[in-house]
Structure formats: structure tokens, C-alpha cells
Design an enzyme around this catalytic site. Sequence first.
Site, PDB file in Angstrom:
ATOM      1  N   ARG A   1       0.860  -1.182   0.000  1.00 56.08           N
ATOM      2  CA  ARG A   1       0.000   0.000   0.000  1.00 56.08           C
ATOM      3  C   ARG A   1       0.897   1.233   0.000  1.00 56.08           C
ATOM      4  NH1 ARG A   1      -3.174  -2.950  -1.472  1.00 56.08           N
ATOM      5  NH2 ARG A   1      -5.247  -3.457  -0.697  1.00 56.08           N
TER       6      ARG A   1
ATOM      7  N   GLU B   1      -3.140   7.271  -4.326  1.00 53.94           N
ATOM      8  CA  GLU B   1      -3.859   6.680  -5.459  1.00 53.94           C
ATOM      9  C   GLU B   1      -5.383   6.804  -5.364  1.00 53.94           C
ATOM     10  OE1 GLU B   1      -2.155   2.593  -5.008  1.00 53.94           O
ATOM     11  OE2 GLU B   1      -4.217   1.955  -5.203  1.00 53.94           O
TER      12      GLU B   1
HETATM   13  P1  NAI Z   1      -0.772 -11.319   5.238  1.00 57.18           P
HETATM   14  O1  NAI Z   1      -1.734 -10.854   6.269  1.00 57.18           O
HETATM   15  O2  NAI Z   1      -0.711 -12.771   4.883  1.00 57.18           O
HETATM   16  O3  NAI Z   1       0.727 -10.892   5.669  1.00 57.18           O
HETATM   17  C1  NAI Z   1       1.049  -9.622   6.141  1.00 57.18           C
HETATM   18  C2  NAI Z   1       2.267  -9.731   7.037  1.00 57.18           C
HETATM   19  O4  NAI Z   1       2.616  -8.415   7.437  1.00 57.18           O
HETATM   20  C3  NAI Z   1       2.015 -10.554   8.299  1.00 57.18           C
HETATM   21  O5  NAI Z   1       3.042 -11.518   8.474  1.00 57.18           O
HETATM   22  C4  NAI Z   1       2.022  -9.519   9.413  1.00 57.18           C
HETATM   23  O6  NAI Z   1       2.515 -10.035  10.652  1.00 57.18           O
HETATM   24  C5  NAI Z   1       2.962  -8.477   8.832  1.00 57.18           C
HETATM   25  N1  NAI Z   1       2.817  -7.195   9.495  1.00 57.18           N
HETATM   26  C6  NAI Z   1       1.732  -6.674  10.127  1.00 57.18           C
HETATM   27  N2  NAI Z   1       2.038  -5.502  10.684  1.00 57.18           N
HETATM   28  C7  NAI Z   1       3.337  -5.268  10.416  1.00 57.18           C
HETATM   29  C8  NAI Z   1       4.247  -4.229  10.744  1.00 57.18           C
HETATM   30  N3  NAI Z   1       3.857  -3.166  11.507  1.00 57.18           N
HETATM   31  N4  NAI Z   1       5.504  -4.330  10.310  1.00 57.18           N
HETATM   32  C9  NAI Z   1       5.915  -5.387   9.577  1.00 57.18           C
HETATM   33  N5  NAI Z   1       5.104  -6.417   9.226  1.00 57.18           N
HETATM   34  C10 NAI Z   1       3.841  -6.347   9.658  1.00 57.18           C
HETATM   35  O7  NAI Z   1      -1.055 -10.421   3.960  1.00 57.18           O
HETATM   36  P2  NAI Z   1      -0.715 -10.741   2.440  1.00 57.18           P
HETATM   37  O8  NAI Z   1      -1.792 -11.583   1.843  1.00 57.18           O
HETATM   38  O9  NAI Z   1       0.681 -11.228   2.345  1.00 57.18           O
HETATM   39  O10 NAI Z   1      -0.845  -9.287   1.772  1.00 57.18           O
HETATM   40  C11 NAI Z   1      -0.002  -8.216   2.182  1.00 57.18           C
HETATM   41  C12 NAI Z   1      -0.560  -6.917   1.616  1.00 57.18           C
HETATM   42  O11 NAI Z   1      -0.375  -6.878   0.204  1.00 57.18           O
HETATM   43  C13 NAI Z   1      -2.078  -6.733   1.794  1.00 57.18           C
HETATM   44  O12 NAI Z   1      -2.399  -6.231   3.075  1.00 57.18           O
HETATM   45  C14 NAI Z   1      -2.426  -5.760   0.709  1.00 57.18           C
HETATM   46  O13 NAI Z   1      -2.393  -4.441   1.207  1.00 57.18           O
HETATM   47  C15 NAI Z   1      -1.315  -5.959  -0.323  1.00 57.18           C
HETATM   48  N6  NAI Z   1      -1.847  -6.468  -1.598  1.00 57.18           N
HETATM   49  C16 NAI Z   1      -1.595  -5.764  -2.753  1.00 57.18           C
HETATM   50  C17 NAI Z   1      -2.077  -6.197  -3.971  1.00 57.18           C
HETATM   51  C18 NAI Z   1      -1.806  -5.455  -5.256  1.00 57.18           C
HETATM   52  O14 NAI Z   1      -2.460  -5.728  -6.270  1.00 57.18           O
HETATM   53  N7  NAI Z   1      -0.837  -4.551  -5.297  1.00 57.18           N
HETATM   54  C19 NAI Z   1      -2.914  -7.404  -4.055  1.00 57.18           C
HETATM   55  C20 NAI Z   1      -3.074  -8.114  -2.799  1.00 57.18           C
HETATM   56  C21 NAI Z   1      -2.560  -7.632  -1.612  1.00 57.18           C
END
Ligand code: NAI
Length: 331
Positions: A243, A272
Site C-alpha cells: 500500500r 492513489e
Molecule cells: P498477510 O496478512 O498474509 O501478511 C502480512 C504480514 O505483514 C504478516 O506476516 C504480518 O505479521 C505483517 N505485518 C503486520 N504488521 C506489520 C508491521 N507493523 N511491520 C511489519 N510487518 C507487519 O497479507 P498478504 O496476503 O501477504 O498481503 C499483504 C498486503 O499486500 C495486503 O495487506 C495488501 O495491502 C497488499 N496487496 C496488494 C495487492 C496489489 O495488487 N498490489 C494485491 C493483494 C494484496
Amino acid sequence: MNTNHKAAFFNFEKWGEEGKQYVAENQALRDAGVGVEIMSSVLGENTLPADKDFDIAAVFMDSPVNAKTIEALPDLKFIATMSTGFDHIDLAAAAARGIPVSSVPAYGENTVAEFAFALILALSRKVRESSARVQVEHRFATDGLCGFDLKGKTLGVIGTGRIGKHAIQIGKGFAMDIVAYDVFHDDAFAKEVGFPYLELGDLLSRSDVITIHAPYLPSTHHLINSGNIGLVKKGAYIVNTARGAIIETAALRTALQSGQLGGAGLDVLEEEASMKAGDVSVDADLMSLPNVIVTPHNAFNTREAYFRILDTTIENIIAFTKGSPTNIVRG
Ligand code: NAI
């Protein structure tokens, strides 16, 4: 067909005939008594449809479903976002009306991680400049197009959840050394794959390439900022497919201009949502930098991911009609 519900799919024209047909003729939706309406615009307070008699709204990240939007839709009873993230929906306003919101928790871990590497490789091998050399300049020459190997470089992964884990595996495939930062440590995975968890500052100073896969939360707002961007190894590259507001844009621009950062690949921008709404224009200074590649939040966008998104969204809608909603998000 006897329909008890009407689901409006917003900004769905862009998904093409195949996608439209997939939802409009979906037997499971029909069996659940859900009629489908395909909308060409996004859903937002400035783009409310004339026909508001739907009780289910299926929206993507580009629909800013704020309190005014929700207030303007008296029949609305369920919001299904066709995305993992849900920061475009005012959950408190939805909750105040008793409207549950579902998301698609997992559809493209590999899809997004593969795109992060598309950006990394585009930067490391100057793919954009190389293609412009031939297709714009019509010169078949390699001067100024020397890149760098990924093999042996250090990849810093911020967020080792579903997408981050795939990025780590792909990085391993390129024979990169991996370091990671996460507030939650998956020590079993780290041991199995072979990488250490570091403090954020240590990750910034050790990584040649940094890739962000953390969610946008108050705790990740400007996680990379003017206070810590100076810790980045001089000339390192940063890729953000998570993001936009996880990086402070002004700090990023300054670091790119000064050479502290060698380049950036951005699929997401801090502004965005406002850009899509036409309220602000792109940061022209940032966009014009030669070492920056920007894509329009496209990391999720493969055919395979797209149908996984639709399938889960349809399941979420049907579960709602049966009174037992699934994949409900909470603020
Ligand atoms: P997930 O929930 O499986 O993993 C997120 C990780 O970030 C977790 O391990 C969590 O502990 C960690 N995290 C949480 N707070 C944190 C912090 N303060 N500092 C460091 N790490 C922290 O999520 P997933 O499925 O891997 O997706 C990650 C992000 O990718 C989503 O939240 C979304 O915003 C973004 N995304 C972007 C897309 C795009 O088209 N550009 C598509 C899908 C997701």
C-alpha cells in the site's frame, strides 16, 4: 428466475465479457436467488448509480465506499470487496448500519509476489529503458543499459505473510540472500527456508533490494519515512506492491533524487485513491525520475487470480444470503 437479492458489481466493465458472463450467468448465484447487475463505474459518493435498489455491492479497491456512500444506499445490506485489502471501505459506517463487509483473504499470494519480481527485474535489468531504446529511439545498442545480477544480492522482505513468503521463495530461486522484518516471526518458516528476522533499521541497511508485503495499518503508516530512509544502503532499490502510504512519498522522492535509493518500483501510491477520484494529480516530480517504475495497482491482475477472486466473492455473497457470512473483515 425468482430473485430475493440484487448484487451490483461495480467497475466491472473493465473485466471484459468473460468476467461479466461469469457472474451474470453464474448458476450458484441464481440458485441462491441473487440477481446480478453489472456497473461500469466505481461506487463512491460522487459516482452513485441512478438505480440504487441493490442490497449487495461487490466492489474493488477503486471504489471509495465512505460513510456518505453508505448513507446514500438505503437498501444496502452487504458489501463484498473483491480484494484482500479493505482500507477503501468505511467499516465503522458499515457497522453502524449493520452491514457486514467481506473480503477475499487469499487469491494471489504468488500472483503479487511474481509482480514484485517483475518490478525488481525491470529495475535491475533496465527493461523499460532497454525497450524504449529500440522501440522509441529505434536504436539497437546497449550503451547505458548495464544492470546488476540478483544472485548473491540481499533481498529485504518487509512482511512475511502469504505474499512475503512467496517473495522469499522466489528470491531464493534467484540465489539471493534473504533478510526479513515482521512484527510476527514465523520461525519455523525462517528455519526451513533459511533467513534471519532483523530489526527494521538493520534490514534497511543490509538490503540491496527491499520489497514490502505488510498490510496498511496505523502501525505501518509511513513505516519507511524521512527519519529512517537514511539507513537504507546507498543505492539500494525499493519495491512496493503493498500500500502506498507505507512509504512517506516525500522521503522517497528525496532519497531517489539524492541517490540514497538507486530506484523504486511502485505498484501503489500514497495518493492513489484521491488520484482515481480526480482530486489530486500524480506526483510529477516522482513520476519523472528515470529510476522509478510506476504501475496502476496491477499486481493482482492475472487471469488465474481474477477467477479466484470472483469465486471467493460469489461464495461470500451466497454465504451472506444464507445468513452465515464468511470472510468478514473487522476494523
Ligand atoms: P498477510 O496478512 O498474509 O501478511 C502480512 C504480514 O505483514 C504478516 O506476516 C504480518 O505479521 C505483517 N505485518 C503486520 N504488521 C506489520 C508491521 N507493523 N511491520 C511489519 N510487518 C507487519 O497479507 P498478504 O496476503 O501477504 O498481503 C499483504 C498486503 O499486500 C495486503 O495487506 C495488501 O495491502 C497488499 N496487496 C496488494 C495487492 C496489489 O495488487 N498490489 C494485491 C493483494 C494484496
